[in-house]
Design an enzyme around this catalytic site. Structure first.
Site, mmCIF file in Angstrom:
data_model
loop_
_atom_site.group_PDB
_atom_site.id
_atom_site.type_symbol
_atom_site.label_atom_id
_atom_site.label_comp_id
_atom_site.label_asym_id
_atom_site.label_seq_id
_atom_site.Cartn_x
_atom_site.Cartn_y
_atom_site.Cartn_z
ATOM 1 C CB SER A 147 74.114 24.966 73.709
ATOM 2 O OG SER A 147 74.640 24.177 74.857
ATOM 3 C CG ASP A 172 73.942 31.309 76.568
ATOM 4 O OD1 ASP A 172 74.662 32.164 76.607
ATOM 5 O OD2 ASP A 172 73.448 30.385 77.124
ATOM 6 C CG HIS A 359 71.714 27.374 77.857
ATOM 7 N ND1 HIS A 359 72.665 27.877 77.272
ATOM 8 C CD2 HIS A 359 71.781 26.120 77.404
ATOM 9 C CE1 HIS A 359 73.639 27.159 76.679
ATOM 10 N NE2 HIS A 359 72.896 25.837 76.698
#
Length: 396
Positions: A147, A172, A359
């Site tokens: 992220s 991700d 996530h």
């Protein structure tokens, strides 16, 4: 509707499902899940502070003895402990070392300006930490980021701040979906609990909300995301105190048991006044009182909004321009934007999809992500497999 869009766009935690009817009642007969925190030493071998030339102190966890270094950068609000299970897994598969660092403003890292979370500042932090760690003889390094950390890994690589960079792995995060989600991020952050009565309740929330689907990973990593409302001390520092006290207690209990086996009598050797009895020396009972007070988030992400666009803007082109071998690990097909789709078709990077997770891909499926990274390193001929590790065919 807004939260569902956030989930689809950015892989954010889904709303917890509420059981009803007979199915919900049936759960009362199941064994209660253990949401107690787990200490880092089950996964990492060492924890130490890395002092940079500017005097900032970065908390680092490491494991592995030889081979290239997987240098892990966590996502916004997470901590280095989010890499615990993955680090233990990958070092059991191939010859490599893992280094996970609490970024500025996170975990147990302490800097002169914890609020400067700009991509430029955090990229320089990575370079400074690597310089302090390895001086003039850095090993081959693979940057791995999730992220926000994935974005920082790309910025760091493109700026040439890692002279021995041999690989880049991003987990991700894709520019298009990230930029689309920013307008709803404040709403999402406001929807999270602001206070937890105990650390166990925070871990339970993380699992039930879907923020971390893997209970074991949540038990070790959520500690790094919290701080005490009463003292301001981080959850990981608190657990450090408890762990040390528990070790002393266990040692004392073992000594008492050994004395009993040697024929020593408790009547002949009474305990000092005020000493706890062996029945009270268990880590579980000691931890209950130590960690049962209110916690809040270690970092207030809502105050970092001015840096969000800088993390993700232009990210796809920067990623594709990095000359090192690249891998992108995603939780779903919908996260590929135009630039990355074209880049994938041109074979500029490897892509792996793990749609059965949330996530926090590396926390939900640490074994699968470890397998992907291990095979990536073997294909690049920078390491060797250990024991019975078998190569798998890369995802597509």
């Amino acid at each position: 509707m807004e939260k569902e869009m956030m989930k689809q766009k950015f892989g954010l935690p889904p709303m917890p499902q509420i059981a009803t009817g007979s199915a919900g009642k049936g759960r009362n007969f199941k064994r209660k899940k253990d949401y107690s925190p787990i200490y880092w030493d089950k996964y990492f071998e060492n924890k130490h502070d890395v002092i940079t030339a500017s005097g900032d102190s970065f908390c680092a966890y490491e494991c592995g003895k030889e081979g290239p270094v997987l240098f892990f950068l966590h996502g916004g609000g997470f901590s280095a402990l989010s890499w615990a299970l993955l680090s233990a897994e990958v070092t059991s598969m191939v010859k490599c070392r893992c280094m996970a660092v609490d970024l500025r403003g996170h975990g147990d890292t302490v800097t002169s300006d914890d609020l400067d979370l700009s991509a430029e500042r955090m990229s320089r932090d990575v370079g400074d930490v690597l310089t302090s760690l390895y001086r003039d003889d850095p090993p081959p390094i693979i940057l791995v980021g999730h992220s926000m950390g994935g974005a920082i890994a790309v910025h760091t690589a493109v700026q040439g701040l890692v002279p021995t960079l041999i690989g880049l792995a991003v987990i991700d995060v894709v520019e298009g979906t990230a930029m689309d989600a920013l307008s709803s991020m404040q709403s999402f952050l406001r929807g999270r609990p602001k206070i937890f009565d105990t650390m166990e309740k925070a871990i339970e929330w993380a699992v039930r909300s879907g923020q971390i689907q893997n209970l074991q990973s949540a038990r070790v990593s959520m500690v790094g995301q919290l701080k005490s409302l009463e003292s301001g001390e981080t959850g990981s520092h608190e657990l450090e105190h408890y762990h040390g006290n528990s070790s002393d207690m266990i040692t004392e209990e073992e000594e008492l048991e050994q004395e009993a086996e040697d024929g020593s009598s408790s009547a002949q050797s009474p305990q000092p006044s005020g000493s706890p009895s062996p029945s009270l020396l268990s880590p579980t009972s000691a931890g209950t009182g130590c960690l049962n007070h209110r916690y809040t988030w270690r970092i207030d992400l809502s105050k970092t909004e001015k840096f969000w666009e800088g993390w993700f803007e232009g990210l796809s082109k920067k990623f594709l321009s990095c000359p090192a071998p690249k891998i992108l690990i995603l939780a779903g097909h919908d996260r590929l934007d135009k630039d990355l789709t074209i880049g994938q078709m041109q074979g500029k990077f490897q892509i792996n999809l793990l749609p059965q997770c949330g996530h926090a891909v590396h926390e939900d499926l640490p074994d699968k992500v470890a397998d992907i990274l291990a095979n990536f390193m073997i294909r690049q001929r920078v390491t060797e497999p250990l024991q019975h590790f078998e190569r798998s065919i890369p995802g597509c």
